[in-house]
Design a protein around this motif. Structure first.
Motif, PDB file in Angstrom:
ATOM      1  N   GLU A  13      33.535  25.765  94.023  1.00  0.00           N
ATOM      2  CA  GLU A  13      32.287  25.242  93.468  1.00  0.00           C
ATOM      3  C   GLU A  13      31.421  26.234  92.666  1.00  0.00           C
ATOM      4  N   VAL A  14      31.371  27.356  93.178  1.00  0.00           N
ATOM      5  CA  VAL A  14      30.622  28.685  92.464  1.00  0.00           C
ATOM      6  C   VAL A  14      31.323  28.672  90.978  1.00  0.00           C
ATOM      7  N   ILE A  15      32.484  28.573  90.726  1.00  0.00           N
ATOM      8  CA  ILE A  15      33.050  28.412  89.248  1.00  0.00           C
ATOM      9  C   ILE A  15      32.709  27.259  88.814  1.00  0.00           C
ATOM     10  N   ARG A  16      33.171  26.278  89.308  1.00  0.00           N
ATOM     11  CA  ARG A  16      32.972  24.779  88.836  1.00  0.00           C
ATOM     12  C   ARG A  16      31.528  24.481  88.164  1.00  0.00           C
ATOM     13  N   TYR A  17      30.507  24.823  89.065  1.00  0.00           N
ATOM     14  CA  TYR A  17      29.300  24.856  88.500  1.00  0.00           C
ATOM     15  C   TYR A  17      28.582  25.747  87.822  1.00  0.00           C
ATOM     16  N   THR A  18      29.088  26.783  87.874  1.00  0.00           N
ATOM     17  CA  THR A  18      28.792  27.857  86.535  1.00  0.00           C
ATOM     18  C   THR A  18      29.349  27.365  85.319  1.00  0.00           C
ATOM     19  N   HIS A  19      30.554  26.986  85.460  1.00  0.00           N
ATOM     20  CA  HIS A  19      31.088  26.649  84.086  1.00  0.00           C
ATOM     21  C   HIS A  19      30.357  25.443  83.773  1.00  0.00           C
ATOM     22  N   TYR A  20      30.201  24.460  84.254  1.00  0.00           N
ATOM     23  CA  TYR A  20      29.298  23.261  83.962  1.00  0.00           C
ATOM     24  C   TYR A  20      27.949  23.886  83.319  1.00  0.00           C
ATOM     25  N   ALA A  21      27.135  24.470  84.173  1.00  0.00           N
ATOM     26  CA  ALA A  21      25.810  24.927  83.769  1.00  0.00           C
ATOM     27  C   ALA A  21      25.866  25.892  82.178  1.00  0.00           C
ATOM     28  N   LEU A  22      26.866  26.363  82.102  1.00  0.00           N
ATOM     29  CA  LEU A  22      26.943  27.215  80.858  1.00  0.00           C
ATOM     30  C   LEU A  22      27.195  26.509  79.860  1.00  0.00           C
ATOM     31  N   ASN A  23      28.364  25.421  80.117  1.00  0.00           N
ATOM     32  CA  ASN A  23      28.533  24.615  78.901  1.00  0.00           C
ATOM     33  C   ASN A  23      27.349  23.800  78.339  1.00  0.00           C
ATOM     34  N   CYS A  24      26.625  23.730  79.557  1.00  0.00           N
ATOM     35  CA  CYS A  24      25.481  22.748  78.884  1.00  0.00           C
ATOM     36  C   CYS A  24      24.455  23.574  77.904  1.00  0.00           C
ATOM     37  N   VAL A  25      24.539  24.804  77.866  1.00  0.00           N
ATOM     38  CA  VAL A  25      23.805  25.632  76.995  1.00  0.00           C
ATOM     39  C   VAL A  25      24.841  26.117  76.031  1.00  0.00           C
ATOM     40  N   GLY A  26      26.025  25.786  75.797  1.00  0.00           N
ATOM     41  CA  GLY A  26      26.977  26.102  74.855  1.00  0.00           C
ATOM     42  C   GLY A  26      27.321  27.604  75.029  1.00  0.00           C
ATOM     43  N   SER A  27      27.290  28.263  76.017  1.00  0.00           N
ATOM     44  CA  SER A  27      27.714  29.769  76.110  1.00  0.00           C
ATOM     45  C   SER A  27      28.426  30.110  77.159  1.00  0.00           C
ATOM     46  N   CYS A  28      29.510  29.139  77.410  1.00  0.00           N
ATOM     47  CA  CYS A  28      30.617  29.603  78.434  1.00  0.00           C
ATOM     48  C   CYS A  28      31.610  30.163  78.170  1.00  0.00           C
ATOM     49  N   PRO A  29      32.015  31.623  78.590  1.00  0.00           N
ATOM     50  CA  PRO A  29      32.881  32.527  78.289  1.00  0.00           C
ATOM     51  C   PRO A  29      34.209  31.762  78.594  1.00  0.00           C
ATOM     52  N   TYR A  30      35.301  32.263  77.971  1.00  0.00           N
ATOM     53  CA  TYR A  30      36.700  31.817  78.152  1.00  0.00           C
ATOM     54  C   TYR A  30      37.128  32.133  79.415  1.00  0.00           C
ATOM     55  N   TRP A  31      36.772  33.207  79.904  1.00  0.00           N
ATOM     56  CA  TRP A  31      37.440  33.599  81.484  1.00  0.00           C
ATOM     57  C   TRP A  31      36.885  32.889  82.391  1.00  0.00           C
ATOM     58  N   ILE A  32      35.526  32.316  82.350  1.00  0.00           N
ATOM     59  CA  ILE A  32      34.999  31.416  83.279  1.00  0.00           C
ATOM     60  C   ILE A  32      35.647  29.947  83.280  1.00  0.00           C
ATOM     61  N   THR A  33      36.040  29.604  82.039  1.00  0.00           N
ATOM     62  CA  THR A  33      36.931  28.196  81.876  1.00  0.00           C
ATOM     63  C   THR A  33      38.247  28.547  82.707  1.00  0.00           C
ATOM     64  N   TYR A  34      39.016  29.723  82.235  1.00  0.00           N
ATOM     65  CA  TYR A  34      40.295  29.787  82.454  1.00  0.00           C
ATOM     66  C   TYR A  34      40.155  29.768  84.372  1.00  0.00           C
ATOM     67  N   LEU A  35      39.123  30.456  84.815  1.00  0.00           N
ATOM     68  CA  LEU A  35      39.134  30.440  86.336  1.00  0.00           C
ATOM     69  C   LEU A  35      38.777  29.149  86.812  1.00  0.00           C
ATOM     70  N   ARG A  36      37.983  28.367  86.004  1.00  0.00           N
ATOM     71  CA  ARG A  36      37.656  26.996  86.499  1.00  0.00           C
ATOM     72  C   ARG A  36      38.994  25.995  86.679  1.00  0.00           C
ATOM     73  N   PHE A  37      39.768  25.956  85.478  1.00  0.00           N
ATOM     74  CA  PHE A  37      41.095  25.283  85.468  1.00  0.00           C
ATOM     75  C   PHE A  37      42.252  26.168  86.175  1.00  0.00           C
ATOM     76  N   THR A  38      42.197  27.163  86.690  1.00  0.00           N
ATOM     77  CA  THR A  38      43.251  27.850  87.258  1.00  0.00           C
ATOM     78  C   THR A  38      43.303  28.036  88.680  1.00  0.00           C
ATOM     79  N   LEU A  39      42.129  28.710  89.170  1.00  0.00           N
ATOM     80  CA  LEU A  39      41.940  28.696  90.536  1.00  0.00           C
ATOM     81  C   LEU A  39      42.208  27.522  91.594  1.00  0.00           C
ATOM     82  N   PHE A  40      41.971  26.566  91.086  1.00  0.00           N
ATOM     83  CA  PHE A  40      42.050  25.038  91.736  1.00  0.00           C
ATOM     84  C   PHE A  40      43.594  24.958  92.390  1.00  0.00           C
TER      85      PHE A  40
END
Length: 216
Positions: A112-139
């Protein structure tokens, strides 16, 4: 300038990320100080219950169409976790110090730390790729760990206490089965319900990471 909806979603996801970070920190500190996994619920259980209650807003977001996730998958995840926490773990105090609680809470917190951080940063259009990668890999690892030795094992361990306490007897009085029977059937269905969400995550992973991975 961000729209009110984007601002609201950013704030909600940021607060959830912050809350889950605190929960994970409390669990980690308790583990380091006590050298035991038995204190996970005592250190973070009530906070996690609160965060999970608030997560019902994500079902509402899907109903209103403010996010593209739809309703069914958020409802399944919210319903499963909420039942686990509020219907079993909170009232059956005998299971609150079992290792399966520690396993569940650690898996949930990291996810959830990664998921919600990913969502929050996407809301402001500045989510780095490594956050996205962790979001869709750690699961890939965290979801099975949280489900099998976590949620399912805890529910199995709770069955004798549910039976002795005759939990929710009044609510099930008019039915031909007890809550104990319901949980046993739920345990049989759990892998299939979970698999639907798990496969959905792999579909999202291909959508979010597929093109980037091919380029690299």
């Amino acid at each position: 300038m961000a729209s009110p909806t984007k601002l609201y979603l950013f704030t909600y996801n940021l607060l959830q990320s912050f809350g889950w970070t605190i929960a994970f920190y409390r669990i980690l500190i308790d583990f380091v100080e006590t050298k035991s996994v038995n204190g996970a619920y005592a250190s973070a259980g009530e906070l996690i219950c609160l965060l999970q209650k608030l997560a019902f807003l994500e079902v509402i977001h899907g109903v209103l169409g403010v996010v593209p996730s739809g309703v069914l998958n958020p409802l399944m995840q919210w319903g499963g976790r909420t039942h686990f926490l509020l219907a079993i773990v909170r009232p059956v105090v005998e299971v609150q110090e079992l290792p399966s609680i520690f396993i569940t809470f650690v898996a949930w917190s990291l996810t959830e730390v990664i998921r919600y951080t990913h969502y929050a940063l996407n809301c402001v259009g500045s989510c780095p790729y490594w956050i996205t990668y962790l979001r869709f890999t750690l699961f890939i690892g965290l979801y099975p760990i949280g489900i099998a030795p976590g949620e399912m094992w805890l529910m199995y361990e709770a069955l004798p206490f549910i039976k002795v306490k005759n939990l929710y007897a009044n609510s099930f009085a008019s039915l031909r089965f007890s809550y104990y029977d319901f949980v046993r059937v739920l345990l049989l269905c759990y892998p299939f319900l979970w698999l639907k969400l798990y496969l959905h995550m792999f579909k999202q992973r291909r959508s979010k990471l597929g093109g980037r991975q091919k380029e690299e």
